[in-house]
Design a protein around this motif. Structure first.
Motif, PDB file in Angstrom:
ATOM      1  N   LEU A  51       0.841  -1.211   0.000  1.00  0.00           N
ATOM      2  CA  LEU A  51       0.000   0.000   0.000  1.00  0.00           C
ATOM      3  C   LEU A  51       0.870   1.252   0.000  1.00  0.00           C
ATOM      4  O   LEU A  51       0.600   2.211  -0.725  1.00  0.00           O
ATOM      5  N   SER A  79      -1.586  -6.371  -2.089  1.00  0.00           N
ATOM      6  CA  SER A  79      -2.282  -5.095  -1.889  1.00  0.00           C
ATOM      7  C   SER A  79      -1.914  -4.045  -2.945  1.00  0.00           C
ATOM      8  O   SER A  79      -2.591  -3.040  -3.077  1.00  0.00           O
ATOM      9  N   TYR A  80      -0.833  -4.285  -3.699  1.00  0.00           N
ATOM     10  CA  TYR A  80      -0.260  -3.224  -4.537  1.00  0.00           C
ATOM     11  C   TYR A  80      -1.136  -2.854  -5.737  1.00  0.00           C
ATOM     12  O   TYR A  80      -1.537  -1.687  -5.881  1.00  0.00           O
ATOM     13  N   GLU A 103      -6.987   1.932  -8.049  1.00  0.00           N
ATOM     14  CA  GLU A 103      -7.820   2.963  -7.416  1.00  0.00           C
ATOM     15  C   GLU A 103      -7.264   4.356  -7.698  1.00  0.00           C
ATOM     16  O   GLU A 103      -8.003   5.273  -8.020  1.00  0.00           O
ATOM     17  N   ARG A 123      -4.597  -1.098  -5.204  1.00  0.00           N
ATOM     18  CA  ARG A 123      -4.465   0.294  -4.773  1.00  0.00           C
ATOM     19  C   ARG A 123      -4.012   1.181  -5.936  1.00  0.00           C
ATOM     20  O   ARG A 123      -4.518   2.291  -6.106  1.00  0.00           O
ATOM     21  N   ASP A 133       0.922   4.078  -2.905  1.00  0.00           N
ATOM     22  CA  ASP A 133       0.603   5.471  -2.573  1.00  0.00           C
ATOM     23  C   ASP A 133       1.671   6.456  -3.062  1.00  0.00           C
ATOM     24  O   ASP A 133       1.381   7.643  -3.227  1.00  0.00           O
TER      25      ASP A 133
END
Ligand SMILES: *Cc1c(COP(=O)(O)O)cnc(C)c1O
Length: 456
Positions: free
Chosen positions: A204, A242-243, A249, A246, A208
């Motif tokens: 994550l 999780s990468y 998104e 995200r 980000d």
């Protein structure tokens, strides 16, 4: 077993020394010993000029998906050479092999990616991408949208744009790269850079970084984000689960294009046709090469989403192209490669049989005292060599652990590549169970030899 003049190692080494400038090599170091001369190959094995038989754990350079000695590919090239060895696609002409291949690729790529611009390589595909992306935004009245965001330790090729898009410091150090308008964010490489974070948290955090960079640059200045679904040359870096969700998104929130560099992941390596299918990425563009022709002849391409093509189609000439864009012989080999992949159900077999077996057997190596992690997906694998398993601490760089291991591999009859102290494999998709067994058994022997040398 020496067979004739092609096996005269000293002769080839003398020619190399006198006349050849090799890619990605230290020439002085190379010529202390001289290059290994590969003279022929069959199936998943290579032979060198000393008569050694070597299992090709890297499918050449990630490309020989169908293995060596496929007569159908040879025949396809010969047939096309007799019929039409060359013609170009410039100035309102075309030829059947390029058009047939474009259609065959469009059938396999994710929905909405239906148009192909052909190039001679993966680097050229990424150069084409850079020019097309900026041209697209200019046509939309947004010429300031120019910056392309890439990632540290990515590999996107070796041309000026390709090496700039790549995130490798040792490449940027030579030739004043990257060129302006290309920036890099952190990579999702948990094993090396995750510190105390869990893989999921680190995934994550790494995702980000994309949003942070977009906001820092201003979305009005950002044209695109480019990424390999799995970084190949960087060390077979498989992002935490999780990468990618995200990243998707973040991309959905901002008006920029997403380019998936599928040069390695494309055409079955993950067990799906594209890495984008495996991760559900829905990119705007795909770059392809390598497995497209199983490495038998050079070819690459850029696959473009329909809404971009519409804008380009209203914009007059795209002043870009290569003499060998869509070369008919390469296109014929590409078509035959795709035919074999489909008719022999090779991608399906990778997904349901070969990859699960390879991955299970590779993970047996995780108990080795030199191994800090074994990871892999499809027909890709990485083995991290460490001094301390619990803390993931590597040996000092000057001990050259990866290079030592690679040398033992060659001597034991296995091509395994070293990226620093990460050993990586990407064998032909047609590797069978016996081939997997041979690979894993040889790899274990090389780990033993490397450890013994380090302790000796
Ligand atoms: C090999 C590679 C390229 C460059 O392809 P070339 O055919 O060597 O120019 C680009 N992207 C990725 C992901 C690659 O592995």
């Amino acid at each position: 077993m020496k067979q004739g003049p092609r096996d005269d190692t000293a002769h080839w080494r003398a020619l190399s020394q006198a006349h050849h400038l090799p890619p990605f090599s230290d020439r002085a170091q190379l010529h202390e010993q001289g290059p290994r001369i590969i003279t022929r190959a069959e199936g998943v094995h290579l032979w060198d000029s000393e008569g050694n038989r070597i299992l090709d754990g890297m499918a050449g350079l990630w490309c020989v998906a169908l293995g060596y000695g496929r007569e159908e590919l040879v025949e396809a090239a010969a047939r096309q050479m007799r019929e039409l060895p060359y013609y170009n696609l410039f100035f309102q002409t075309a030829h059947p092999p390029a058009l047939e291949l474009a259609a065959a690729i469009a059938e396999l790529t994710p929905a909405g990616l239906d148009h192909v611009f052909f190039t001679g390589s993966g680097s050229e595909a990424n150069d084409t991408m850079l020019r097309m992306v900026r041209h697209y935004w200019a046509l939309k009245g947004r010429p300031e949208k120019k910056v392309i965001i890439s990632r540290v330790n990515a590999y996107h090729g070796s041309t000026v744009a390709g090496a700039s898009l790549s995130g490798m410091r040792f490449m940027h150090e030579q030739g004043d790269l990257p060129i302006p308008g290309i920036v890099h964010i952190a990579q999702p490489y948990w094993f090396a850079e995750g510190g105390d974070m869990s893989p999921e948290d680190f995934g994550l955090w790494a995702a980000d970084q994309l949003e942070t960079k977009i906001l820092e640059l201003g979305v009005d200045n950002v044209a695109a984000f480019i990424a390999e679904p799995i970084q190949g040359a960087g060390g077979v870096i498989i992002p935490p689960d999780s990468y990618w969700p995200r990243v998707r998104e973040i991309l959905a929130r901002h008006d920029i294009l997403f380019v998936a560099d599928e040069v390695i992941c494309g055409f079955g390596r993950t067990g799906e046709w594209f890495g984008s299918d495996y991760y559900g990425l829905a990119p705007d563009m795909l770059t392809i090469a390598k497995g497209l022709t199983s490495g038998y002849i050079p070819m690459g391409g850029l696959v473009v989403r329909d809404h971009i093509v519409e804008v380009l189609s209203a914009g007059g000439d795209f002043n870009h192209g290569f003499t060998y864009s869509g070369h008919p012989v390469a296109a014929a080999v590409g078509l035959e490669t795709l035919r074999i992949l489909r008719e022999e159900g090779i991608v399906e077999r990778v997904r349901t049989q070969t990859a699960p077996y390879l991955q299970a057997r590779l993970r047996e190596l995780a108990d080795h005292p030199l191994v800090g992690e074994v990871r892999g997906l499809g027909m890709l694998g990485a083995i991290e060599l460490v001094e301390d398993r619990a803390s993931r601490r590597r040996y000092p760089a000057e001990r050259g652990v990866g290079m030592r291991c690679r040398k033992h591999c060659f001597e034991q009859g296995l091509v395994m590549r070293a990226v620093g102290d990460t050993m990586i494999i990407a064998p032909p998709l047609v590797l069978d169970r016996d081939g997997v067994d041979e690979l894993v058994e040889k790899a274990r022997r090389c780990l033993d030899l490397t450890l013994a040398e380090l302790e000796g």
